[in-house]
Scaffold this motif. Structure first.
Motif, short mmCIF file in Angstrom:
data_model
loop_
_atom_site.label_atom_id
_atom_site.label_comp_id
_atom_site.label_asym_id
_atom_site.label_seq_id
_atom_site.Cartn_x
_atom_site.Cartn_y
_atom_site.Cartn_z
N PRO A 283 9.51 -41.80 -37.29
CA PRO A 283 7.88 -41.61 -37.10
C PRO A 283 7.25 -42.34 -36.04
O PRO A 283 6.80 -41.89 -35.46
CB PRO A 283 7.59 -41.51 -38.64
N SER A 284 7.79 -43.44 -36.68
CA SER A 284 7.15 -44.30 -35.59
C SER A 284 7.88 -44.79 -34.11
O SER A 284 6.99 -44.97 -33.48
CB SER A 284 7.37 -46.33 -36.06
N TYR A 285 8.90 -44.21 -33.52
CA TYR A 285 9.71 -43.72 -32.29
C TYR A 285 9.17 -42.82 -32.15
O TYR A 285 8.10 -42.70 -30.25
CB TYR A 285 10.69 -43.56 -32.76
N LEU A 286 8.61 -41.76 -32.59
CA LEU A 286 7.90 -40.73 -31.77
C LEU A 286 6.18 -40.86 -31.66
O LEU A 286 6.11 -40.11 -30.66
CB LEU A 286 8.04 -39.41 -33.18
N GLU A 287 5.86 -41.09 -32.57
CA GLU A 287 4.71 -41.91 -31.68
C GLU A 287 3.85 -43.09 -30.89
O GLU A 287 3.65 -42.51 -29.57
CB GLU A 287 3.73 -42.92 -33.73
N VAL A 288 5.14 -43.45 -30.91
CA VAL A 288 5.27 -44.43 -29.08
C VAL A 288 5.49 -44.08 -28.02
O VAL A 288 5.35 -43.58 -27.16
CB VAL A 288 6.12 -45.76 -30.25
N THR A 289 6.28 -42.69 -28.54
CA THR A 289 7.34 -41.88 -27.48
C THR A 289 6.03 -40.85 -26.81
O THR A 289 5.80 -40.82 -25.44
CB THR A 289 8.32 -41.33 -27.63
N THR A 290 4.91 -40.32 -28.14
CA THR A 290 4.68 -39.08 -27.57
C THR A 290 2.90 -39.14 -27.57
O THR A 290 1.85 -39.01 -27.49
CB THR A 290 4.65 -37.99 -28.80
N GLY A 291 2.38 -40.30 -28.14
CA GLY A 291 0.85 -40.79 -28.83
C GLY A 291 0.37 -40.87 -30.26
O GLY A 291 -0.77 -40.32 -29.88
N ARG A 292 0.83 -39.82 -30.90
CA ARG A 292 0.73 -39.40 -31.80
C ARG A 292 1.67 -38.80 -33.05
O ARG A 292 2.73 -39.29 -32.84
CB ARG A 292 0.57 -36.99 -31.62
N THR A 293 1.33 -39.27 -34.39
CA THR A 293 1.81 -39.10 -35.61
C THR A 293 2.00 -37.67 -35.65
O THR A 293 1.57 -36.96 -35.36
CB THR A 293 1.15 -40.19 -36.30
N TRP A 294 3.35 -37.44 -36.01
CA TRP A 294 4.14 -36.24 -36.70
C TRP A 294 4.23 -36.23 -38.43
O TRP A 294 5.17 -34.95 -38.54
CB TRP A 294 5.15 -36.21 -35.68
N ASP A 295 4.68 -36.83 -39.18
CA ASP A 295 4.86 -37.22 -40.15
C ASP A 295 3.65 -36.67 -41.38
O ASP A 295 3.47 -36.51 -42.02
CB ASP A 295 5.61 -38.55 -40.67
N THR A 296 2.79 -36.22 -40.59
CA THR A 296 1.81 -35.88 -42.06
C THR A 296 2.16 -34.20 -42.05
O THR A 296 2.37 -33.07 -40.94
CB THR A 296 0.39 -35.65 -41.48
N GLU A 297 1.44 -33.28 -42.80
CA GLU A 297 1.80 -32.44 -43.64
C GLU A 297 0.91 -30.82 -43.02
O GLU A 297 0.16 -31.49 -42.90
CB GLU A 297 2.09 -32.08 -44.85
#
Length: 91
Positions: free
Chosen positions: A31-45
Motif C-alpha cells: 500500500p505504501s509503494y502504491l501511494e508513493v508511485t500513484t499519489g493516492r491511497t488504495w487500501d480503503t474499502e
C-alpha cells in the motif's frame, strides 16, 4: 491490506502458511509503494480491483524476482501503475 493472505498464496501458487512470514511483510509494504508511485491511497474499502491486480503482480516480483520473467512482469506492473495513477487523478 489490498488482498488477503489466501489471495496472496493463490497469486504465488503456494499452499499453506509456510511462507507467510515472508508474504505478510511484503503485503504490508505494497500500500505504501502504491501511494508513493500513484499519489493516492488504495487500501480503503472498497478496494479498487486494479489495485488488487497490481498488488498480485508486485507480490510475484518481490517474492521471487529470479523465478519470474522479471522484465515482462516489471513492464506489466509499470503499465498497471500508469493506469492506476490515471484512475486516481480522476477520483
Amino acid at each position: 491490506m489490498l488482498i488477503d493472505i489466501q489471495e496472496a498464496r493463490d497469486a504465488l501458487r503456494l499452499d499453506g502458511p509456510d511462507n507467510d512470514t515472508i508474504i505478510i511483510p511484503l503485503l504490508e509494504s505494497i500500500p505504501s509503494y502504491l501511494e508513493v508511485t500513484t499519489g493516492r491511497t488504495w487500501d480503503t474499502e472498497p478496494v479498487h480491483p486494479l489495485a488488487q491486480t497490481v498488488t498480485k503482480f508486485i507480490l510475484q516480483l518481490w517474492y521471487d524476482p529470479e523465478g519470474q520473467d522479471k522484465d515482462r512482469l516489471q513492464r506489466t506492473i509499470n503499465n498497471l501503475l500508469t493506469a492506476l495513477t490515471a484512475i486516481g487523478r480522476g477520483m
